[in-house]
Design a protein around this motif. Structure first.
Motif, PDB file in Angstrom:
ATOM      1  N   THR A  47     -11.980 -48.574 -27.028  1.00  0.00           N
ATOM      2  CA  THR A  47     -10.995 -49.609 -27.367  1.00  0.00           C
ATOM      3  C   THR A  47     -11.456 -50.966 -26.870  1.00  0.00           C
ATOM      4  N   GLY A  48     -12.420 -50.984 -25.950  1.00  0.00           N
ATOM      5  CA  GLY A  48     -12.882 -52.261 -25.415  1.00  0.00           C
ATOM      6  C   GLY A  48     -14.147 -52.785 -26.071  1.00  0.00           C
ATOM      7  N   ILE A  49     -14.661 -52.102 -27.094  1.00  0.00           N
ATOM      8  CA  ILE A  49     -15.874 -52.607 -27.758  1.00  0.00           C
ATOM      9  C   ILE A  49     -15.579 -53.950 -28.415  1.00  0.00           C
ATOM     10  N   PRO A  50     -16.375 -54.965 -28.137  1.00  0.00           N
ATOM     11  CA  PRO A  50     -16.141 -56.263 -28.769  1.00  0.00           C
ATOM     12  C   PRO A  50     -16.272 -56.149 -30.280  1.00  0.00           C
ATOM     13  N   SER A  51     -15.418 -56.876 -30.994  1.00  0.00           N
ATOM     14  CA  SER A  51     -15.418 -56.732 -32.445  1.00  0.00           C
ATOM     15  C   SER A  51     -16.746 -57.174 -33.035  1.00  0.00           C
ATOM     16  N   ILE A  52     -17.371 -58.165 -32.421  1.00  0.00           N
ATOM     17  CA  ILE A  52     -18.645 -58.634 -32.994  1.00  0.00           C
ATOM     18  C   ILE A  52     -19.722 -57.559 -32.886  1.00  0.00           C
ATOM     19  N   VAL A  53     -19.640 -56.756 -31.821  1.00  0.00           N
ATOM     20  CA  VAL A  53     -20.604 -55.658 -31.656  1.00  0.00           C
ATOM     21  C   VAL A  53     -20.399 -54.632 -32.764  1.00  0.00           C
ATOM     22  N   ALA A  54     -19.137 -54.365 -33.105  1.00  0.00           N
ATOM     23  CA  ALA A  54     -18.862 -53.449 -34.210  1.00  0.00           C
ATOM     24  C   ALA A  54     -19.479 -53.993 -35.497  1.00  0.00           C
ATOM     25  N   GLY A  55     -19.390 -55.301 -35.686  1.00  0.00           N
ATOM     26  CA  GLY A  55     -19.975 -55.925 -36.867  1.00  0.00           C
ATOM     27  C   GLY A  55     -21.493 -55.783 -36.882  1.00  0.00           C
ATOM     28  N   LEU A  56     -22.108 -56.034 -35.731  1.00  0.00           N
ATOM     29  CA  LEU A  56     -23.560 -55.903 -35.637  1.00  0.00           C
ATOM     30  C   LEU A  56     -23.998 -54.463 -35.887  1.00  0.00           C
ATOM     31  N   PHE A  57     -23.198 -53.525 -35.380  1.00  0.00           N
ATOM     32  CA  PHE A  57     -23.514 -52.109 -35.596  1.00  0.00           C
ATOM     33  C   PHE A  57     -23.553 -51.808 -37.086  1.00  0.00           C
ATOM     34  N   ALA A  58     -22.510 -52.229 -37.799  1.00  0.00           N
ATOM     35  CA  ALA A  58     -22.455 -51.970 -39.232  1.00  0.00           C
ATOM     36  C   ALA A  58     -23.630 -52.644 -39.938  1.00  0.00           C
ATOM     37  N   TYR A  59     -23.938 -53.855 -39.503  1.00  0.00           N
ATOM     38  CA  TYR A  59     -25.051 -54.576 -40.126  1.00  0.00           C
ATOM     39  C   TYR A  59     -26.367 -53.843 -39.900  1.00  0.00           C
ATOM     40  N   ALA A  60     -26.583 -53.409 -38.620  1.00  0.00           N
ATOM     41  CA  ALA A  60     -27.824 -52.701 -38.286  1.00  0.00           C
ATOM     42  C   ALA A  60     -27.904 -51.393 -39.064  1.00  0.00           C
ATOM     43  N   LEU A  61     -26.766 -50.693 -39.122  1.00  0.00           N
ATOM     44  CA  LEU A  61     -26.712 -49.410 -39.821  1.00  0.00           C
ATOM     45  C   LEU A  61     -27.122 -49.564 -41.280  1.00  0.00           C
ATOM     46  N   PHE A  62     -26.485 -50.518 -41.974  1.00  0.00           N
ATOM     47  CA  PHE A  62     -26.738 -50.647 -43.405  1.00  0.00           C
ATOM     48  C   PHE A  62     -28.051 -51.338 -43.689  1.00  0.00           C
ATOM     49  N   SER A  63     -28.556 -52.115 -42.728  1.00  0.00           N
ATOM     50  CA  SER A  63     -29.894 -52.680 -42.893  1.00  0.00           C
ATOM     51  C   SER A  63     -30.914 -51.570 -42.959  1.00  0.00           C
ATOM     52  N   ILE A  97     -17.783 -52.595 -47.909  1.00  0.00           N
ATOM     53  CA  ILE A  97     -17.607 -51.319 -47.235  1.00  0.00           C
ATOM     54  C   ILE A  97     -18.151 -51.377 -45.806  1.00  0.00           C
ATOM     55  N   GLY A  98     -19.182 -52.231 -45.624  1.00  0.00           N
ATOM     56  CA  GLY A  98     -19.705 -52.420 -44.265  1.00  0.00           C
ATOM     57  C   GLY A  98     -18.613 -52.933 -43.340  1.00  0.00           C
ATOM     58  N   GLY A  99     -17.783 -53.841 -43.865  1.00  0.00           N
ATOM     59  CA  GLY A  99     -16.651 -54.330 -43.073  1.00  0.00           C
ATOM     60  C   GLY A  99     -15.695 -53.201 -42.751  1.00  0.00           C
ATOM     61  N   GLY A 100     -15.497 -52.308 -43.747  1.00  0.00           N
ATOM     62  CA  GLY A 100     -14.627 -51.157 -43.505  1.00  0.00           C
ATOM     63  C   GLY A 100     -15.149 -50.298 -42.366  1.00  0.00           C
ATOM     64  N   VAL A 101     -16.482 -50.073 -42.375  1.00  0.00           N
ATOM     65  CA  VAL A 101     -17.085 -49.274 -41.303  1.00  0.00           C
ATOM     66  C   VAL A 101     -16.916 -49.982 -39.958  1.00  0.00           C
ATOM     67  N   ALA A 102     -17.203 -51.280 -39.932  1.00  0.00           N
ATOM     68  CA  ALA A 102     -17.099 -52.032 -38.677  1.00  0.00           C
ATOM     69  C   ALA A 102     -15.670 -51.984 -38.144  1.00  0.00           C
ATOM     70  N   LEU A 103     -14.695 -52.199 -39.030  1.00  0.00           N
ATOM     71  CA  LEU A 103     -13.301 -52.197 -38.576  1.00  0.00           C
ATOM     72  C   LEU A 103     -12.875 -50.808 -38.132  1.00  0.00           C
ATOM     73  N   SER A 104     -13.468 -49.750 -38.747  1.00  0.00           N
ATOM     74  CA  SER A 104     -13.040 -48.413 -38.295  1.00  0.00           C
ATOM     75  C   SER A 104     -13.505 -48.126 -36.868  1.00  0.00           C
ATOM     76  N   ILE A 105     -14.641 -48.719 -36.475  1.00  0.00           N
ATOM     77  CA  ILE A 105     -15.072 -48.553 -35.076  1.00  0.00           C
ATOM     78  C   ILE A 105     -13.971 -49.076 -34.143  1.00  0.00           C
ATOM     79  N   LEU A 106     -13.301 -50.150 -34.583  1.00  0.00           N
ATOM     80  CA  LEU A 106     -12.235 -50.732 -33.761  1.00  0.00           C
ATOM     81  C   LEU A 106     -10.923 -49.969 -33.930  1.00  0.00           C
ATOM     82  N   MET A 107     -10.748 -49.372 -35.105  1.00  0.00           N
ATOM     83  CA  MET A 107      -9.450 -48.790 -35.448  1.00  0.00           C
ATOM     84  C   MET A 107      -9.316 -47.344 -34.978  1.00  0.00           C
ATOM     85  N   ILE A 108     -10.418 -46.589 -35.065  1.00  0.00           N
ATOM     86  CA  ILE A 108     -10.354 -45.156 -34.726  1.00  0.00           C
ATOM     87  C   ILE A 108      -9.747 -44.915 -33.336  1.00  0.00           C
TER      88      ILE A 108
END
Lengths: 310, 259, 356
Positions: C180-196, C207-218
């Protein structure tokens, strides 16, 4: 792997149970994998940055000298935010748990939740448009009267978009979580201990000092650390409010400010290409590790005091 | 010195609800007065009005007079903080401060007013209070250990030591033995016998034998009826109450035919 | 007992009467403090804020000193702390009021039919609309919910029904809290790195945004669902087992339906939490002026990113775009508030059913 052996009500293990139990466990494992994935993918995409040169690192010779000032700015902004937010949050939490009449307390609790519901980008707008300009005269005054203190050395910013302003906005943003946790703990103080203090002739404050604060000490510490975790990682409010130049300085009120890891990523990611993006991802990995350690410790403190978890 | 208490026409309200009605009572100095009666009859509530602890409950208020040696507890100039220093209280369940040592628990009340208590004075107060609570010999070698480490009965005596360390005139006890085993109960009852040399003691108890054993006077509270306020039915010397009470309701309650 | 050291206080000498301030003393102090500060401020030409700060300081010092003189040191400390508590509450709420007022004041002018139904495609020199950003936000958040809810709910079922006290469950519970404490920007970078790595370097899509937001939402979904499932009384499960219903059917037919209202409330709050996220979408979704309804291809606009972009890089018509940013901020706040209220209403409406 341990097999699932909790009581199923039926002695025979059915296929449906087996499938469903493993499905739910897979979901749980997915979360762990996702968390590990964050670390792994950031590392994989961050590694190329170790070979990055000054062109990709805004003139810094290597990744370390690139990230270090950002870490400094991140910590500085977060610590100032915490210094503002924690006392304020304790006051608000006490007002809800011990001072306000019940009906008012519920309303105040709702307003604090509202503070948490405001999106960070809106805090950013407010910081630029309202808070910054309002603070300009304060900074001017501080710079002319207290310039012997390094924090207020000046010259004062004309827009108010300083690291101090950013920290105030951060403080507002972490206030709800710190308040929510501490108020929960304060409200759980055993009534018996509160009455013991009052029956000894304690005033309300003395009762709080004797019974409420000692009881909530670990909770306050972990709430502060969770707040710190939020402040370290908060991006947009800082990116918008701060007029950052990436320097390392203790001067909190001038127009040249340190940047934070998160804000730096948000501000430069779109225009960065190739290895520069890898460098930003590497700095994101550093941020992830810092916040992970902070949150991990905070949660460890909380769970140590939770009933039933030994 | 220990003081007597005069209660006249006391009504206790929770918000608009009248919980206890029209109590008139005189409590003798340096004696033990027991308050008995069925659950919910307001005896604990009444006890709390004797040191204004009922004010802790939102909406609770009183009408009428409570005089302690002629001083009214409910005058506007009266400081509830001072009242509670003069009228100490021991609760149903032992409640030592969990983060404090035995030593600091005893001193907790005193430290509120005497910030610069010297070490020797503090030691003397702790010893005196713990001796007064018949606990000294059991804990003198582990004063720095947490108060929560003691047994239930010891914790309750620690709470009594904490209460008498501030040298109150009156000691209120709200079912002090209800959470304790018979041996600890007997230790507390012995202690009550000793304490009445120095203090005026008012004790709420559900245990009729206990009331008979420890008290000089007994007051019987009862509800006037379902949903009606509690009231004082009868107050007399304990011997009389338990042999030839004035009221039939008292006899019914004591002999177990009711409540 | 008198043979021991003399007691620090004389026993019989204490009086229960202390001189006390009248009940309305704080009010008097407040009025005097505000009046004095206003008088001083008006003569010296201060603004409202300095007057307010000085009034608060006057109040704190004034009431404490008054109490110190008339009452005693302990009462004065008590009054000081009480005042500090109320002052801190006031300080905390002033920004909230200021923020809401500013957003409403600046944003209301931008609101009209065109604002909500047009995009910014080919709009130059006149106000456009935020339809593309609203649609983007809705689609990305929907994607996040579609990913997060099954995983989160199933994981919660595992924690409550199957894992219970196992080592694995304890670790999942703990790390979910840490997540729950993961910074949102890190979630964004994760999705970016993943899909890169999966799709290709520099991929940006919805959909990358969906993945990033789910890291925060789950984590939010897991914790709230877990709490709700725990509230389901054990006898309900046992009654079902006693009828010979297998455990998995009991969970699907009895446990989850009983907790459904609470779970929906939790999911709604989780959506409210992530719908305003900017940083991850900035990284992985990018921005566009056109309507893009395909989550799997091309950059996608969203309300938060639109607000950020329009305010910080307004281009040649800063006035128009800044006003649009405020308007979009107002819409975003309204959406978040509506979700919060909806969650509360749902919680209230269904809470008795949990039998708690």
């Amino acid at each position: 792997m341990s097999t699932v052996t909790t009581g199923t009500g039926s002695p025979k293990r059915r296929l449906g149970d087996l499938v469903f139990a493993n499905l739910t466990r897979a979901a749980g494992l997915t979360i762990l994998i996702a968390l590990a994935g964050v670390g792994i993918f950031l590392t994989v995409e961050g590694i190329p940055a170790f070979g990055a040169g000054p062109d990709d690192l805004k003139g810094h010779s290597n990744l370390l000298t690139y990230v270090a000032p950002l870490v400094f700015g991140t910590l500085l902004a977060a610590v100032i935010a915490l210094l503002i937010a924690v006392p304020l949050a304790l006051g608000v939490a006490l007002s809800i748990s011990h001072y306000a009449p019940r009906r008012i307390a519920a309303g105040v609790g709702y307003l604090v939740d509202l503070l948490a519901a405001v999106p960070s980008v809106v805090y950013g707008l407010w910081g630029i448009a309202v808070l910054g300009p309002k603070l300009v005269p304060v900074y001017k005054w501080l710079a002319s009267h207290f310039d012997w203190i390094p924090f207020f050395a000046g010259p004062a910013s004309n827009t108010g978009r300083t690291i101090f302003t950013a920290s105030i906005v951060l403080a507002l943003m972490v206030l709800p979580i710190v308040t929510a946790i501490t108020r929960e703990i304060f409200a759980q103080t055993p009534r018996l201990n509160e009455e013991a203090a009052l029956a000894l002739g304690a005033t309300r404050w003395e009762m709080i000092r004797l019974a409420v604060l000692p009881y909530g000490r670990s909770g306050i510490v972990s709430a502060a650390m969770l707040g710190l975790g939020r402040a370290l990682g908060e991006t947009m409010a800082v990116a918008m409010v701060l007029s950052a130049s990436g320097v390392v300085t203790w001067n909190l009120i001038s127009a040249t400010n340190p940047s934070t890891i998160a804000a730096n990523i948000a501000l430069t990611f779109a225009d960065a290409t190739g290895t520069a993006r890898n460098a930003l991802i590497a700095s994101g990995l550093v941020l992830f590790l810092i916040t992970f350690v902070v949150n991990f410790s905070a949660r460890a403190i909380v769970s140590r005091y939770e009933p039933g978890s030994k | 010195m220990a003081k007597s208490i005069d209660v006249s026409d006391l009504n206790i309200y929770y918000g608009d609800f009248l919980a206890v009605e029209g109590v008139n009572m005189t409590i003798t100095a340096r004696s033990v007065t027991a308050l008995i009666g069925p659950s919910g009859c307001g005896k604990s509530t009444f006890l709390r009005t004797l040191n204004r602890m009922h004010e802790v409950i939102p909406g609770a208020r009183v009408e009428g007079k409570v005089l302690v040696d002629g001083q009214s507890l409910y005058d506007s100039a009266v400081d509830p903080v001072e009242v509670r220093r003069m009228v100490g209280m021991v609760f149903q369940r032992p409640n030592p401060f969990p983060t404090m040592s035995i030593y600091e628990n005893v001193l907790a009340g005193l430290r509120l007013n005497n910030k610069k208590l010297s070490k020797s004075d503090a030691d003397a107060v702790v010893e005196k209070a713990l001796r007064g609570a018949n606990l000294w010999n059991e804990v003198k070698d582990r004063l720095t250990k947490p108060g929560m480490g003691l047994s239930g009965g010891q914790q309750q005596r620690l709470c009594i030591a904490r209460a008498i360390a501030v040298e109150p005139q009156i000691l209120l006890m709200d079912e002090p033995c209800s959470a304790l085993d018979p041996i600890s109960t007997s230790a507390i009852e012995d202690l009550i016998h000793e304490l009445k040399e120095q203090y005026t003691i008012v004790i709420v108890t559900h245990n009729m034998q206990q009331a008979a054993r420890v008290s000089e006077d007994t007051a019987f509270f009862n509800l006037a009826g379902a949903g009606k306020p509690g009231r004082l039915v009868e107050m007399n010397p304990t011997k009389k109450i338990f042999s030839v009470p004035d009221e039939e309701a008292t006899e019914a309650y004591i002999s177990g035919r009711f409540g | 007992m008198t043979d021991l050291a003399p007691a620090p206080t004389e026993r019989a000498a204490r009086s229960i009467k202390n001189p006390r301030l009248p009940q309305y003393a704080p009010l008097i102090a407040l009025v005097v403090a505000v009046a004095a500060s206003a008088l001083l401020g008006l003569t010296l030409g201060w603004g409202v804020i300095p007057i307010g700060i000085v009034a608060a300081i006057f109040y704190l010092i004034g009431l404490t000193t008054w109490s110190r003189i008339i009452e005693n040191a302990r009462a004065a400390t008590d009054r000081l702390v009480t005042s500090l508590v109320w002052v801190s509450l006031t300080i905390a709420l002033i920004p909230l009021v200021s923020l809401l007022w500013k957003v409403i004041d600046e944003g209301k002018g931008a609101l009209n039919g065109k604002f909500l139904t047009y995009s910014m495609r080919n709009v130059i020199g006149e106000p456009g609309g935020i339809y593309h950003a609203i649609m983007g936000t809705l689609l990305i958040t929907l994607a996040a919910a579609v990913i997060s809810v099954p995983i989160g709910l199933l994981a919660a079922v595992y924690l409550v029904e199957y894992g219970a006290h196992s080592q694995l469950a304890r670790w999942i519970r703990f790390l979910v809290d840490v997540m729950t404490g993961i910074p949102s920007i890190v979630a964004g970078l994760f999705a970016y790195a993943l899909f890169s790595l999966i799709v290709g370097p520099g991929t940006q899509f919805g959909i990358g945004g969906g993945v990033a937001l789910s890291i925060l939402m789950i984590p939010i979904v897991v914790r709230s669902s877990e709490e709700m499932l725990k509230l389901v009384p054990a006898d309900l499960r046992e009654a079902s087992y006693a009828l010979g219903v297998p455990k998995w059917k009991t969970i699907l037919k009895v446990v989850i339906p009983t907790a459904m209202a609470g779970i929906i409330t939790g999911v709604t709050l989780a959506i409210a939490r992530v719908i305003g996220e900017t940083a991850p979408l900035l990284i992985i979704c990018g921005a566009t002026d056109s309507v893009n309804l395909n989550l799997f291809h091309g950059q996608m606009a969203s309300l938060p990113v639109f607000i950020y972009g329009s305010y910080t890089q307004p281009g040649s018509n800063p006035e128009i775009l800044k006003q649009m940013a405020w308007g979009a901020a107002l819409i975003l706040i309204l959406i978040v508030m509506a979700l919060n209220i909806l969650a509360r209403v749902l919680g209230k409406l269904f809470s008795p059913k949990t039998g708690h």
